[in-house]
Design an enzyme around this catalytic site. Structure first.
Site, mmCIF file in Angstrom:
data_model
loop_
_atom_site.group_PDB
_atom_site.id
_atom_site.type_symbol
_atom_site.label_atom_id
_atom_site.label_comp_id
_atom_site.label_asym_id
_atom_site.label_seq_id
_atom_site.Cartn_x
_atom_site.Cartn_y
_atom_site.Cartn_z
ATOM 1 N N LYS A 231 1.329 -1.026 -0.162
ATOM 2 C CA LYS A 231 -0.330 -0.478 -0.323
ATOM 3 C C LYS A 231 0.848 1.341 0.345
ATOM 4 O O LYS A 231 0.434 2.230 -0.562
ATOM 5 C CB LYS A 231 -0.373 0.267 0.881
ATOM 6 C CG LYS A 231 -2.241 -0.792 0.595
ATOM 7 C CD LYS A 231 -2.857 -0.857 2.437
ATOM 8 C CE LYS A 231 -3.574 -2.352 2.555
ATOM 9 N NZ LYS A 231 -4.695 -2.458 3.591
ATOM 10 N N GLN B 3 -4.095 -1.196 9.658
ATOM 11 C CA GLN B 3 -4.054 -3.165 9.256
ATOM 12 C C GLN B 3 -4.670 -4.467 10.438
ATOM 13 O O GLN B 3 -4.301 -4.024 11.176
ATOM 14 C CB GLN B 3 -2.808 -3.295 8.548
ATOM 15 C CG GLN B 3 -2.423 -4.485 8.015
ATOM 16 C CD GLN B 3 -3.157 -4.634 6.515
ATOM 17 O OE1 GLN B 3 -3.177 -4.003 5.785
ATOM 18 N NE2 GLN B 3 -3.784 -5.506 6.461
ATOM 19 N N ASP C 219 -11.102 3.077 4.090
ATOM 20 C CA ASP C 219 -11.852 1.159 4.692
ATOM 21 C C ASP C 219 -12.935 0.876 4.636
ATOM 22 O O ASP C 219 -13.043 0.266 4.328
ATOM 23 C CB ASP C 219 -11.018 0.833 5.686
ATOM 24 C CG ASP C 219 -9.426 0.082 4.870
ATOM 25 O OD1 ASP C 219 -9.236 -0.492 4.098
ATOM 26 O OD2 ASP C 219 -8.562 -0.399 5.861
#
Lengths: 294, 294
Positions: free
Chosen positions: B53, B97, B120
């Protein structure tokens, strides 16, 4: 063989009976749960709905109040009223009766309701928690559908549930609730809508069919699998064929024909309606319990 | 006839080119999109994914701020870091994450991210808004699936049967959030991998999406002729013909299903490359929204 008629009034009575014990415990600690309904304008259907809720509250021993605002109330005034209720320690649950007049922003108003008092689960944060499987307030109609199923011995566990109608107050939250991996849910869920081409081919797959389209007799006998459980969320006013000029309430299901094919079916009135208002009371009691723990 | 291969690698490159244009326009206004990521601990899979990422952000001209925090960090300290990032105007998107070490409350941590920066799409407010059909951030996998369908000309799903075998918060539920909306008009079914008689659902599907992490889970006899197969499985299986003795395959039995399908995503090279790209797309969108360019 005609279907078992699922008696919503009896189930609502049973739920209220259980709630009374919880209400007594709260009262012993000096807390009387209170539900406040906000009604903008004079829509007769809304007034009668709120009257039904008030009755259900009284029968459970909780307080209820209706805040009536003028049809031309401004967004700012409406939100100020909601904010005031958010801060009021004697108020545990707030519902905003829909539809609102067109000049008002429903979403913004709903998002103003404190998530802790949002007993109809309309604030997006509560809807998100519902979908994520976190503790929240389930909107009362789909919550009622789930309770009806479980309490009548037709748990959706492992079953195929087909929901006709994907509104934000019924179809979508019900789908989110019933796919959760937990008891009383765990279903395979299909959502479709009145515009679905060959709707019958989809509805005939259903072990449990939920009609929430808002269209009288939309579900006919040929659309139902032999032995299905049929839950009718619809409330439609139609002219009574026996009494010309008079109206009567019917659901979205052609009750007389479908009951010959279904294993169990909810009537209208007396099916999901009474359980919906019982669930709203249940959510208010839960809100009072949560808030008084703080 | 063999199926059209839905090339996620190619699409992903195409989308990244478009993002460069949007980033350039932001830069003209003095805004450099910033993406912050939080990695707790040193799980090798997570370390490498965060690295991907980071690299992809920098290649596009998005500033990346990756925080690598110790495995035993206290929840309070992690929440403070998130609040700091929430306030930092150079940062438009934040992700955490997953999975987090067990002592951290995932739902509490994700809810601490400012919804406007929640690229997200895991914050309950975004989950709820998306479910209600409002503007919100959605997770990368479902929007990656949607982009693939749309860009390959399969975006008109009105009256199509979409069957999703996955009910998780990352894939199944948010994908239903996109596809079950009135404006799309699909009939959406959410199945558990354990749904009884699963083939009776998948065989009806015009579009079937599978994410169960079981190699060859969906076989040719489970789909109809002309299906569109979307595979979000990733399984590491033995392959004596490969140099490492292993290879990655999806959940769809690719070789046989591709003979029946209209179109299919390969694994690798299907959805995989799309997910990081969609996270970057959300970050650019977040920067545009925060700068009020939309």
């Amino acid at each position: 063989m005609p279907a078992e008629i699922i008696d919503g009034r009896k189930i609502a009575e049973q739920i209220r009976g259980e709630l009374k014990e919880r209400v007594e415990k709260l009262k012993a600690r000096g807390v009387t749960p209170k539900l406040v309904a906000i009604l903008v304008g004079e829509d007769p259907a809304s007034i009668s709905y709120i009257r039904g809720i008030a009755k259900s509250c009284e029968a459970t021993g909780i307080l209820t109040e209706t805040v009536r605002l003028a049809e031309n109330v401004s967004q700012q005034e409406l939100e100020a009223k909601i904010t005031q209720l958010n801060r009021d320690p004697t108020c545990h649950g707030i519902i905003l009766q829909l539809p609102l007049p067109k000049h008002l922003d429903t979403l913004r108003a709903e998002s103003t309701i404190s998530p802790d008092k949002d007993v109809d689960g309309t604030n997006p944060i509560n809807m998100g928690k519902l979908l994520l499987g976190e503790d929240t307030f389930y909107p009362s109609t789909p919550y009622g559908v789930q309770e009806l199923l479980v309490r009548s011995g037709h748990s959706p566990d492992g079953k195929h549930v087909v929901i006709c109608g994907r509104s934000n107050i019924v179809g979508k939250p019900l789908m989110g609730m019933l796919v959760q991996k937990r008891k009383g849910a765990n279903a395979t869920v299909t959502v479709c809508h009145t515009g679905t081409r060959d709707l019958a081919a989809v509805t005939r797959q259903a072990d449990i069919l939920v009609a929430a389209m808002g269209k009288a007799k939309a579900i006919t006998a040929d659309m139902v699998k032999e032995g299905a459980i049929v839950i009718d969320v619809g409330v439609n006013q139609i002219e009574d064929p026996q009494n010309p000029g008079k109206f009567k309430l019917v659901g979205d299901v052609d009750f007389e024909a479908v009951k010959e094919k279904a294993k169990a079916i909810t009537p209208v009135p007396g099916g999901t309606g009474p359980v919906t208002s019982a669930m709203l009371v249940a959510n208010t009691v839960k809100a009072a319990e949560r808030l008084s723990r703080l | 006839m063999a199926a059209k291969i839905l090339d996620g690698k190619k699409l992903s490159a195409e989308i990244r080119e478009e993002l460069k244009g949007r980033i350039a326009r932001l830069k003209e206004r003095g805004i450099v999109p910033g993406l912050a990521g939080i990695l707790v601990g040193d799980d090798p899979g997570s370390v490498s994914y965060v690295g991907l990422k980071e690299k992809a952000s920098e290649e596009l001209g998005i500033t990346s701020h990756m925080l690598r925090l110790p495995r035993d960090i206290k929840e309070g300290d992690l929440l403070k870091e998130i609040q700091r990032l929430n306030r930092d105007e150079r940062i438009h998107g934040i992700f955490v994450q997953l999975p987090l070490p067990r002592h951290l409350d995932e739902s509490k941590v994700l809810s601490a991210i400012l919804p406007e920066k929640d690229v997200d799409g895991f914050h309950p407010v975004n989950v709820g808004k998306a479910w209600l059909g409002q503007e919100a951030f959605l997770p990368a996998t479902p929007i990656g699936i949607w982009e693939i369908l749309v860009r390959y000309g399969y975006g008109n799903l009105r009256n199509k049967e979409v069957v999703i075998v996955n009910v998780d918060n990352l894939v199944g539920k948010p994908l239903a959030s996109i596809l079950a909306q009135q404006k799309i008009g699909a009939n959406v079914t959410l199945c558990h991998p354990t749904t009884p008689h699963l083939p009776s659902y998948t065989r009806r599907a015009d579009v079937v999406v599978v994410s169960v992490n079981k190699p060859k889970f969906l076989t040719a006899d489970m789909v109809k002729e002309g299906v569109i197969g979307i595979d979000f499985g990733s399984n590491w299986i033995d392959d004596p013909t490969s140099k490492t003795g292993k290879r990655t395959v999806g959940d769809i039995d690719f070789e046989t299903v591709k003979e029946k399908a209209e179109a299919i995503t390969p694994v690798p090279g299907g959805l995989g490359p799309m997910t990081v790209t969609m996270l970057l797309a959300n970050t650019v969108t977040a920067a545009e929204r925060q700068a009020r360019i939309t």
